[in-house]
Every structure is written in C-alpha cells, then in structure tokens.
Design a protein around this motif. Structure first.
Motif, PDB file in Angstrom:
ATOM      1  N   ILE A  94       3.005 -21.701  43.788  1.00 34.06           N
ATOM      2  CA  ILE A  94       4.286 -21.966  44.664  1.00 34.06           C
ATOM      3  C   ILE A  94       4.555 -20.558  45.454  1.00 34.06           C
ATOM      4  CG2 ILE A  94       5.292 -23.639  42.919  1.00 34.06           C
ATOM      5  CD1 ILE A  94       7.074 -21.245  41.963  1.00 34.06           C
ATOM      6  N   ILE A  95       5.415 -20.749  46.479  1.00 32.80           N
ATOM      7  CA  ILE A  95       6.286 -19.658  46.994  1.00 32.80           C
ATOM      8  C   ILE A  95       7.585 -19.747  46.571  1.00 32.80           C
ATOM      9  CG2 ILE A  95       7.018 -18.663  49.089  1.00 32.80           C
ATOM     10  CD1 ILE A  95       4.048 -19.692  50.445  1.00 32.80           C
ATOM     11  N   ASN A  96       8.237 -18.724  46.232  1.00 37.77           N
ATOM     12  CA  ASN A  96       9.559 -18.594  45.845  1.00 37.77           C
ATOM     13  C   ASN A  96      10.131 -17.293  45.675  1.00 37.77           C
ATOM     14  OD1 ASN A  96      12.472 -19.072  45.196  1.00 37.77           O
ATOM     15  ND2 ASN A  96      11.983 -20.974  44.169  1.00 37.77           N
ATOM     16  N   ALA A 137      -6.709 -17.941  44.466  1.00 31.40           N
ATOM     17  CA  ALA A 137      -5.716 -16.855  44.761  1.00 31.40           C
ATOM     18  C   ALA A 137      -5.449 -17.185  46.395  1.00 31.40           C
ATOM     19  CB  ALA A 137      -6.512 -15.418  44.544  1.00 31.40           C
ATOM     20  N   SER A 138      -5.481 -16.156  47.322  1.00 34.60           N
ATOM     21  CA  SER A 138      -5.376 -16.288  48.704  1.00 34.60           C
ATOM     22  C   SER A 138      -5.885 -14.922  49.266  1.00 34.60           C
ATOM     23  CB  SER A 138      -3.789 -16.381  48.750  1.00 34.60           C
ATOM     24  OG  SER A 138      -3.263 -15.891  50.028  1.00 34.60           O
ATOM     25  N   ILE A 139      -5.788 -15.004  50.733  1.00 36.28           N
ATOM     26  CA  ILE A 139      -6.159 -13.450  51.179  1.00 36.28           C
ATOM     27  C   ILE A 139      -4.828 -12.619  51.081  1.00 36.28           C
ATOM     28  CG2 ILE A 139      -8.255 -14.152  52.766  1.00 36.28           C
ATOM     29  CD1 ILE A 139      -6.127 -13.951  55.037  1.00 36.28           C
ATOM     30  N   ALA A 140      -3.669 -13.194  50.509  1.00 33.84           N
ATOM     31  CA  ALA A 140      -2.806 -12.703  50.396  1.00 33.84           C
ATOM     32  C   ALA A 140      -2.900 -11.719  48.965  1.00 33.84           C
ATOM     33  CB  ALA A 140      -1.386 -13.420  50.178  1.00 33.84           C
ATOM     34  N   LEU A 142      -5.579 -10.163  48.734  1.00 37.89           N
ATOM     35  CA  LEU A 142      -6.361  -8.789  49.053  1.00 37.89           C
ATOM     36  C   LEU A 142      -5.798  -8.146  50.008  1.00 37.89           C
ATOM     37  CD1 LEU A 142      -9.671 -11.223  49.798  1.00 37.89           C
ATOM     38  CD2 LEU A 142      -9.251  -9.850  47.776  1.00 37.89           C
ATOM     39  N   GLY A 143      -4.715  -8.500  50.395  1.00 33.95           N
ATOM     40  CA  GLY A 143      -3.961  -7.607  51.436  1.00 33.95           C
ATOM     41  C   GLY A 143      -2.310  -8.383  51.751  1.00 33.95           C
ATOM     42  N   PRO A 144      -1.426  -7.711  52.017  1.00 37.75           N
ATOM     43  CA  PRO A 144      -0.013  -7.931  52.104  1.00 37.75           C
ATOM     44  C   PRO A 144      -0.074  -9.162  53.069  1.00 37.75           C
ATOM     45  CG  PRO A 144      -0.303  -5.801  53.260  1.00 37.75           C
ATOM     46  CD  PRO A 144      -1.727  -6.268  52.764  1.00 37.75           C
ATOM     47  N   LEU A 145       1.045  -9.961  52.615  1.00 38.48           N
ATOM     48  CA  LEU A 145       1.668 -11.003  53.578  1.00 38.48           C
ATOM     49  C   LEU A 145       3.280 -10.538  53.516  1.00 38.48           C
ATOM     50  CD1 LEU A 145       1.418 -13.395  55.513  1.00 38.48           C
ATOM     51  CD2 LEU A 145       1.243 -14.774  53.417  1.00 38.48           C
ATOM     52  N   VAL A 150       6.602 -11.180  46.517  1.00 40.62           N
ATOM     53  CA  VAL A 150       6.250 -11.583  45.279  1.00 40.62           C
ATOM     54  C   VAL A 150       5.015 -12.477  45.092  1.00 40.62           C
ATOM     55  CG1 VAL A 150       7.173 -12.616  43.088  1.00 40.62           C
ATOM     56  CG2 VAL A 150       8.574 -10.879  44.458  1.00 40.62           C
ATOM     57  N   TYR A 151       4.968 -13.373  46.134  1.00 38.83           N
ATOM     58  CA  TYR A 151       3.787 -14.320  46.201  1.00 38.83           C
ATOM     59  C   TYR A 151       2.718 -13.353  46.171  1.00 38.83           C
ATOM     60  CZ  TYR A 151       0.627 -17.733  48.048  1.00 38.83           C
ATOM     61  OH  TYR A 151      -0.596 -18.547  48.218  1.00 38.83           O
ATOM     62  N   THR A 152       2.551 -12.359  47.102  1.00 38.31           N
ATOM     63  CA  THR A 152       1.533 -11.283  47.448  1.00 38.31           C
ATOM     64  C   THR A 152       1.003 -10.763  46.150  1.00 38.31           C
ATOM     65  OG1 THR A 152       2.181 -10.855  49.744  1.00 38.31           O
ATOM     66  CG2 THR A 152       0.783  -9.432  48.579  1.00 38.31           C
ATOM     67  N   THR A 184      -7.076 -18.121  53.651  1.00 37.01           N
ATOM     68  CA  THR A 184      -5.937 -17.917  54.665  1.00 37.01           C
ATOM     69  C   THR A 184      -5.291 -19.089  54.593  1.00 37.01           C
ATOM     70  OG1 THR A 184      -5.320 -17.012  56.945  1.00 37.01           O
ATOM     71  CG2 THR A 184      -7.643 -18.677  56.817  1.00 37.01           C
ATOM     72  N   PHE A 185      -4.349 -19.295  55.635  1.00 33.83           N
ATOM     73  CA  PHE A 185      -3.558 -20.537  55.776  1.00 33.83           C
ATOM     74  C   PHE A 185      -4.052 -21.653  56.003  1.00 33.83           C
ATOM     75  CE2 PHE A 185      -1.278 -16.760  58.217  1.00 33.83           C
ATOM     76  CZ  PHE A 185      -0.004 -16.850  57.324  1.00 33.83           C
ATOM     77  N   VAL A 186      -3.815 -22.788  55.114  1.00 33.16           N
ATOM     78  CA  VAL A 186      -4.307 -23.981  55.111  1.00 33.16           C
ATOM     79  C   VAL A 186      -3.083 -25.275  55.426  1.00 33.16           C
ATOM     80  CG1 VAL A 186      -5.748 -25.540  53.557  1.00 33.16           C
ATOM     81  CG2 VAL A 186      -5.799 -23.135  53.219  1.00 33.16           C
ATOM     82  N   ALA A 193       7.592 -23.552  53.097  1.00 32.97           N
ATOM     83  CA  ALA A 193       8.224 -22.411  52.774  1.00 32.97           C
ATOM     84  C   ALA A 193       8.496 -21.482  53.774  1.00 32.97           C
ATOM     85  CB  ALA A 193       7.343 -21.777  51.548  1.00 32.97           C
ATOM     86  N   LEU A 194       7.759 -21.396  54.740  1.00 29.61           N
ATOM     87  CA  LEU A 194       7.987 -20.548  55.914  1.00 29.61           C
ATOM     88  C   LEU A 194       9.148 -20.834  56.521  1.00 29.61           C
ATOM     89  CD1 LEU A 194       4.430 -19.963  57.104  1.00 29.61           C
ATOM     90  CD2 LEU A 194       5.918 -18.274  55.701  1.00 29.61           C
ATOM     91  N   GLN A 195       9.593 -22.202  56.505  1.00 32.33           N
ATOM     92  CA  GLN A 195      10.834 -22.242  57.323  1.00 32.33           C
ATOM     93  C   GLN A 195      11.929 -22.444  56.535  1.00 32.33           C
ATOM     94  OE1 GLN A 195       8.930 -25.681  59.230  1.00 32.33           O
ATOM     95  NE2 GLN A 195       7.891 -24.112  60.553  1.00 32.33           N
TER      96      GLN A 195
HETATM   97  C1  LIG Z   1       3.597 -18.016  53.730  1.00 32.99           C
HETATM   98  C2  LIG Z   1       2.433 -18.117  52.720  1.00 32.99           C
HETATM   99  C3  LIG Z   1       1.561 -19.514  53.099  1.00 32.99           C
HETATM  100  C4  LIG Z   1       0.662 -20.147  52.304  1.00 32.99           C
HETATM  101  C5  LIG Z   1       0.159 -19.419  51.193  1.00 32.99           C
HETATM  102  C6  LIG Z   1      -1.062 -18.298  51.649  1.00 32.99           C
HETATM  103  O1  LIG Z   1      -1.417 -17.673  50.560  1.00 32.99           O
HETATM  104  C7  LIG Z   1      -1.314 -18.016  52.810  1.00 32.99           C
HETATM  105  C8  LIG Z   1      -1.790 -16.687  53.224  1.00 32.99           C
HETATM  106  C9  LIG Z   1      -2.421 -16.346  54.657  1.00 32.99           C
HETATM  107  C10 LIG Z   1      -2.451 -15.261  55.079  1.00 32.99           C
HETATM  108  C11 LIG Z   1      -2.505 -14.030  54.533  1.00 32.99           C
HETATM  109  C12 LIG Z   1      -2.864 -13.103  55.202  1.00 32.99           C
HETATM  110  C13 LIG Z   1      -2.817 -11.694  54.915  1.00 32.99           C
HETATM  111  C14 LIG Z   1      -3.189 -10.580  55.880  1.00 32.99           C
HETATM  112  C15 LIG Z   1      -3.556  -9.147  55.522  1.00 32.99           C
HETATM  113  O2  LIG Z   1      -2.773  -8.842  54.396  1.00 32.99           O
HETATM  114  C16 LIG Z   1      -5.088  -8.937  55.508  1.00 32.99           C
HETATM  115  O3  LIG Z   1      -5.119  -7.344  55.223  1.00 32.99           O
HETATM  116  C17 LIG Z   1      -5.629  -9.559  54.286  1.00 32.99           C
HETATM  117  C18 LIG Z   1      -6.828  -8.953  53.809  1.00 32.99           C
HETATM  118  C19 LIG Z   1      -8.299  -9.336  54.143  1.00 32.99           C
HETATM  119  C20 LIG Z   1      -8.606 -10.252  55.095  1.00 32.99           C
HETATM  120  C21 LIG Z   1      -9.821 -10.192  55.750  1.00 32.99           C
HETATM  121  C22 LIG Z   1     -10.252 -10.378  56.836  1.00 32.99           C
HETATM  122  O4  LIG Z   1      -9.632 -11.226  57.533  1.00 32.99           O
HETATM  123  O5  LIG Z   1     -11.436 -10.328  57.345  1.00 32.99           O
END
Ligand SMILES: CC/C=C\CC(=O)/C=C/C=C\C=C\C=C\[C@@H](O)[C@@H](O)C/C=C\CCC(=O)O
Ligand SMILES: NC(=O)C1=CN([C@@H]2O[C@H](COP(=O)(O)OP(=O)(O)OC[C@H]3O[C@@H](n4cnc5c(N)ncnc54)[C@H](O)[C@@H]3O)[C@@H](O)[C@H]2O)C=CC1
Length: 259
Positions: A94-96, A137-140, A142-145, A150-152, A184-186, A193-195
């Motif tokens: 979840i996101i909260n 997990a999420s790419i969040a 591996l790096g910050p969203l 807290v989700y990150t 990434t985003f799916v 949650a974003l809205q």
């Molecule tokens: C609000 C969250 C919505 C859905 C859940 C969710 O987990 C979505 C995640 C989507 C994107 C996250 C982006 C993060 C980006 C940066 O921090 C990058 O540094 C991430 C690190 C590696 C990416 C590798 C690459 O792009 O090649």
C-alpha cells in the motif's frame, strides 16, 4: 522450475499485479492460493478463475498480511489443501504517508512475516522441498520516489531483506531462491494514491513532480510485469536478483560489491 503440479501463494492477489501473477502461474500449470484482505474482490476473482481453470486449481483465503495468526493459518490451509508449497510471492503493498506505520506494517513487516512463515514449509533444513520466493519491491526500492518517502523506505527494506535472505539461504542450504521484482509505474489502483491528500499528507504538494516523473518513466501494463515475474520463477540460475521492469524493457539491477 516447470510449474505443472507446483503450488504457489500470492498475497494481495485480488486485483492489480497480484491478480496478474496468479493468472500467469495458473496458465503455466501451478495451483495458486490467493490471499487478500479484500474479500469481495477475492471471491469474485476465484469464481472467474474457476470457470477458466476449474475449482481445484485455486483457493481464495481472506488474509491480512499484518496478522501473524491469519497469515499462518492461510499458509497452513494452502499446504493442507494442495499438499505442498513451492512458490511464494509477497506482493501485498500500500501507499500511506499519513498512516505511515501501516505502510511499514504491510509493505515491510508483511514481507518478513510471509517469508518466515513460508520458510516453515519450504526450507529443506526443516523437511521442505525448497522452491522460490519472489518479493515485489519497486524501483522506489532502488532510488527515491520523492512524494512517498516511507513507501520508498519500505521498498528499500524489502530489497535489502530479500538479498540478505538469498545469501542466508545459499550459505545454510535452505534450497530456496530469493528474488525481487522492481517495477516502475504500473497501471493499477495504487496509482490513485497520487491524487489523494488523505494518503500523501504533507507530500501532497509534490503531485505535479510525481506526474512529471510518471511521464518520463511511462506507465506499464500489468502483463509486462507478470512476464518478468515468470522469468524469475522459472530461471533456476537467478538467486538474489532484482529485476527492474521499465518502459525500455527488463534489466537486472547491479549493486555495489561488498568488500
Ligand atoms: C506513487 C507510487 C506509485 C506506485 C508505486 C511504485 O512503486 C511506483 C514507482 C515508480 C517509480 C519510481 C521512480 C524512482 C526513480 C528514481 O529514484 C531512480 O533513481 C530509481 C533507480 C533506478 C532506476 C533505474 C533506471 O531507470 O534505469
Ligand atoms: N502499480 C505500481 O505502479 C507499482 C506497484 N508496485 C507494488 O506492487 C504490489 C501490488 O500493487 P498493485 O497491484 O499495483 O496495487 P493494488 O492496490 O491494485 O493491489 C494491492 C492488493 O493488495 C491488497 N492488500 C492491501 N493491503 C493488504 C493487506 N494488509 N493484506 C493482504 N492484502 C492486502 C489489496 O486488497 C489489493 O488487492 C505492491 O507491493 C506495490 O507496492 C511496485 C511498483 C509499481
């Protein structure tokens, strides 16, 4: 790992990615226990899967991954019904950012809980047959969203926990592979949650920045992630791997090596 006759548990299976993971496992011959807090959606999914695969291929078990008692009983019921446990997918999330303790409880503690309960049945050291655990997990992780710190943090926690468990399993001989999916985003309901100021709280002002990030990254279809998931389940050479699923395709993350 061929999936015919294998038994899987998927958490958060009633909709979104969990539903997709369950369907691809079923298509490839596995039996699947669908665990979710959402009873109406879970029962309705089971009914539609019954029409396609027959009533003996799935179980729907209401289960909150925050409850040790419910989670333990759900896994026990799976093993009693299907006779074994080979594949475990900790997907519920979840996101909260307002009730952030709940986000930690579901996203991180739920994954640890599910993993330890699955080990009780899968670990070769305690009479299990081994298998594979895939944590979502999420790419969040591996790096910050920026809009969901807290989700990150929880997703970084899932990445660290899963990689450490992979090493522990190899060293100790559990016979279990541990892998990660980092999408990434799916296109699923979690994006709503974003809205929602009630969910983003003090980070609601960052909605536009997140939308910009979403435009840069693109939004995947569930099927793009389920293909990557299947790859990690089937490929016996993958252990401790984090598969990023991005618009440009899937690629394994590299991590700094430990000296
Ligand atoms: C609000 C969250 C919505 C859905 C859940 C969710 O987990 C979505 C995640 C989507 C994107 C996250 C982006 C993060 C980006 C940066 O921090 C990058 O540094 C991430 C690190 C590696 C990416 C590798 C690459 O792009 O090649
Ligand atoms: N959709 C996206 O953009 C991305 C999602 N993810 C991750 O994928 C996983 C699945 O999310 P989606 O399918 O996108 O979201 P979703 O909101 O469509 O589905 C989540 C499912 O988890 C269930 N759930 C929530 N709390 C639960 C609990 N305490 N116990 C049991 N089940 C519970 C919900 O009832 C729902 O069926 C999550 O871990 C999420 O963080 C990762 C990266 C990107």
């Amino acid at each position: 790992m061929a999936l015919e006759g294998k038994v899987a548990v998927v958490t958060g299976a009633a909709q979104g990615l969990g539903k997709g993971f369950s369907e691809i496992l079923l298509k490839n011959g596995a039996k699947v226990a669908l665990l979710d807090v959402a009873e109406v959606a879970g029962k309705s999914l089971k009914e539609s899967l019954d029409e396609q695969y027959g009533p003996d291929r799935t179980l729907f078990i209401p289960c909150d991954v925050q409850s040790q008692q419910q989670f333990k009983a759900a896994i026990q019921k799976t093993v009693e019904t299907f006779g074994q446990l080979d594949i475990f997918c900790n997907n519920a999330g979840i996101i909260n950012e307002v009730d952030w303790e709940k986000a930690v409880s579901v996203n991180l503690m739920g994954v640890v809980r599910g993993t330890y309960l699955a080990l009780e049945h899968m670990n070769k050291l305690s009479g299990g047959q081994g298998g594979v655990i895939v944590n979502i997990a999420s790419i969040a992780g591996l790096g910050p969203l920026l809009s969901v710190p807290v989700y990150t943090a929880t997703k970084h926690g899932v990445v660290g926990f899963t990689r450490a468990m992979a090493d522990a399993s190899k060293e100790s001989g559990y016979g279990i592979r541990f892998n990660l999916i980092c999408p990434t985003f799916v296109q699923t309901d979690i994006l709503n949650a974003l809205q929602s100021p009630a969910i983003l709280g003090q980070f609601s002002n960052l909605e536009d920045s997140t939308k910009k990030l979403m435009e840069q990254h693109g939004i995947l279809d569930v099927s793009q992630v389920t293909e990557a998931f299947l790859q990690l389940v089937l490929d016996e050479t993958k252990d401790g791997a984090a598969l990023m699923v991005l618009s440009k395709g899937s690629q394994y993350s590299t991590f700094p090596s430990i000296i």
